[in-house]
Design a protein around this motif. Structure first.
Motif, short mmCIF file in Angstrom:
data_model
loop_
_atom_site.label_atom_id
_atom_site.label_comp_id
_atom_site.label_asym_id
_atom_site.label_seq_id
_atom_site.Cartn_x
_atom_site.Cartn_y
_atom_site.Cartn_z
N THR A 172 0.82 -1.22 0.00
CA THR A 172 0.00 0.00 0.00
C THR A 172 0.85 1.26 0.00
OG1 THR A 172 -0.16 -0.01 2.41
CG2 THR A 172 -1.94 -1.11 1.18
N HIS A 173 2.18 1.08 0.00
CA HIS A 173 3.13 2.19 0.05
C HIS A 173 2.90 3.07 1.27
CE1 HIS A 173 4.19 2.01 -4.55
NE2 HIS A 173 4.21 0.82 -3.97
N ALA A 174 2.62 2.43 2.39
CA ALA A 174 2.38 3.15 3.65
C ALA A 174 3.68 3.76 4.15
CB ALA A 174 1.80 2.19 4.69
N PRO A 175 3.59 4.91 4.83
CA PRO A 175 4.78 5.54 5.39
C PRO A 175 5.50 4.58 6.35
CG PRO A 175 2.87 6.99 5.60
CD PRO A 175 2.37 5.66 5.13
N GLY A 176 6.83 4.57 6.26
CA GLY A 176 7.62 3.72 7.14
C GLY A 176 7.90 2.34 6.58
N PHE A 177 7.34 2.03 5.41
CA PHE A 177 7.55 0.73 4.78
C PHE A 177 8.21 0.93 3.43
CE2 PHE A 177 4.05 0.00 7.69
CZ PHE A 177 4.39 -1.21 8.28
N SER A 178 8.99 -0.04 3.01
CA SER A 178 9.61 0.00 1.70
C SER A 178 8.53 -0.29 0.65
CB SER A 178 10.72 -1.05 1.62
OG SER A 178 11.34 -1.00 0.36
N PRO A 179 8.27 0.66 -0.25
CA PRO A 179 7.19 0.46 -1.22
C PRO A 179 7.51 -0.65 -2.22
CG PRO A 179 8.37 2.49 -1.70
CD PRO A 179 8.94 1.94 -0.44
N MET A 180 6.58 -1.56 -2.35
CA MET A 180 6.73 -2.68 -3.27
C MET A 180 5.58 -2.70 -4.25
SD MET A 180 9.47 -4.29 -2.65
CE MET A 180 10.71 -3.75 -1.51
N PRO A 181 5.81 -3.19 -5.44
CA PRO A 181 7.06 -3.67 -5.98
C PRO A 181 8.06 -2.52 -6.16
CG PRO A 181 5.26 -4.02 -7.55
CD PRO A 181 4.69 -3.37 -6.35
N LEU A 182 9.30 -2.79 -5.83
CA LEU A 182 10.35 -1.78 -5.82
C LEU A 182 10.55 -1.15 -7.20
CD1 LEU A 182 12.42 -0.49 -3.95
CD2 LEU A 182 14.06 -2.21 -4.68
N GLY A 183 10.56 0.16 -7.24
CA GLY A 183 10.80 0.88 -8.49
C GLY A 183 9.64 0.86 -9.46
N ARG A 184 8.51 0.36 -9.04
CA ARG A 184 7.33 0.31 -9.91
C ARG A 184 6.16 0.99 -9.20
NH1 ARG A 184 6.95 -5.82 -11.18
NH2 ARG A 184 4.89 -5.21 -11.89
N THR A 185 5.10 1.22 -9.95
CA THR A 185 3.92 1.82 -9.35
C THR A 185 3.25 0.82 -8.40
OG1 THR A 185 2.53 1.11 -11.19
CG2 THR A 185 3.47 3.32 -11.31
N LYS A 186 2.41 1.37 -7.56
CA LYS A 186 1.69 0.54 -6.60
C LYS A 186 0.82 -0.47 -7.34
CE LYS A 186 -0.99 2.96 -3.95
NZ LYS A 186 -1.73 3.65 -2.89
N MET A 187 0.58 -1.60 -6.69
CA MET A 187 -0.31 -2.61 -7.25
C MET A 187 -1.68 -2.00 -7.53
SD MET A 187 0.16 -5.94 -4.83
CE MET A 187 1.63 -6.93 -4.86
N GLU A 188 -2.41 -2.61 -8.43
CA GLU A 188 -3.78 -2.19 -8.70
C GLU A 188 -4.58 -2.29 -7.41
OE1 GLU A 188 -5.14 -1.08 -11.60
OE2 GLU A 188 -3.17 -1.20 -12.55
N ILE A 189 -5.47 -1.33 -7.19
CA ILE A 189 -6.27 -1.30 -5.96
C ILE A 189 -7.08 -2.58 -5.79
CG2 ILE A 189 -8.26 -0.08 -6.93
CD1 ILE A 189 -6.71 0.54 -3.47
N CYS A 190 -7.53 -3.16 -6.88
CA CYS A 190 -8.28 -4.41 -6.80
C CYS A 190 -7.42 -5.52 -6.20
CB CYS A 190 -8.77 -4.81 -8.19
SG CYS A 190 -9.72 -6.34 -8.21
N ASP A 191 -6.16 -5.61 -6.64
CA ASP A 191 -5.27 -6.64 -6.11
C ASP A 191 -4.95 -6.38 -4.63
OD1 ASP A 191 -5.18 -8.02 -8.52
OD2 ASP A 191 -3.48 -6.87 -9.25
N ILE A 192 -4.75 -5.13 -4.28
CA ILE A 192 -4.51 -4.78 -2.87
C ILE A 192 -5.73 -5.15 -2.03
CG2 ILE A 192 -4.19 -2.86 -1.26
CD1 ILE A 192 -2.47 -1.51 -3.45
N ASN A 193 -6.91 -4.87 -2.53
CA ASN A 193 -8.14 -5.20 -1.80
C ASN A 193 -8.31 -6.70 -1.62
OD1 ASN A 193 -8.84 -2.55 -1.36
ND2 ASN A 193 -10.15 -2.42 -3.16
N LYS A 194 -7.91 -7.47 -2.60
CA LYS A 194 -7.99 -8.92 -2.48
C LYS A 194 -7.06 -9.42 -1.38
CE LYS A 194 -9.38 -9.84 -7.23
NZ LYS A 194 -9.01 -10.43 -8.52
N ILE A 195 -5.84 -8.89 -1.35
CA ILE A 195 -4.90 -9.29 -0.31
C ILE A 195 -5.40 -8.84 1.06
CG2 ILE A 195 -2.56 -8.93 0.59
CD1 ILE A 195 -1.60 -8.91 -2.35
N LYS A 196 -5.96 -7.62 1.15
CA LYS A 196 -6.54 -7.14 2.41
C LYS A 196 -7.66 -8.06 2.88
CE LYS A 196 -5.74 -2.17 2.13
NZ LYS A 196 -6.40 -0.85 1.98
#
Length: 122
Positions: free
Chosen positions: A88-112
């Motif tokens: 989710t690229h939250a503050p204090g965490f290393s944003p993944m995937p590294l060097g790329r844009t954030k995952m699609e919100i749908c994929d993040i929601n599935k993992i959540k």
């Protein structure tokens, strides 16, 4: 009576057109996100593979000391909040995937959703 018709006819036409139902997918090409049936083996593991997370974080190359190969390694990152914080690229965490844009919100929601269900091994 004519005055009444002159007012009501345009108003009723406007209301009838304004109530027309548009299908979002047809208008914008947006597909809905079905996160109703989320499993580790099919959903979460596939998402992590599709974003090349496992190719960087595996038994042979655990970049940053993170290994995402296999359920128990992923579950460990769920427990320490690093998985969700990173994707989710939250503050204090290393944003993944590294060097790329954030995952699609749908994929993040599935993992959540999987995490909210207790991150079962299914």
């Amino acid at each position: 009576m004519k005055k009444y018709l002159l007012i009501t006819l345009p108003v009723s036409c406007f209301l009838a057109y304004g109530c027309y139902y548009h299908v979002e997918e047809e208008l914008y090409g947006v597909t809905t996100c079905d996160s109703s049936s989320v499993t580790y083996s099919i959903t979460v593991n596939n998402i992590l593979n599709n974003y090349s997370c496992i190719s960087c974080h595996n038994n042979m190359s655990s970049t940053g000391g993170v290994n995402l190969e296999g359920y128990f390694n992923v579950k460990a990152r769920v427990i320490d909040n690093r998985l969700l914080g990173s994707i989710t690229h939250a503050p204090g965490f290393s944003p993944m995937p590294l060097g790329r844009t954030k995952m699609e919100i749908c994929d993040i929601n599935k993992i959540k959703r999987w995490i909210d269900a207790g991150a079962p091994n299914n």
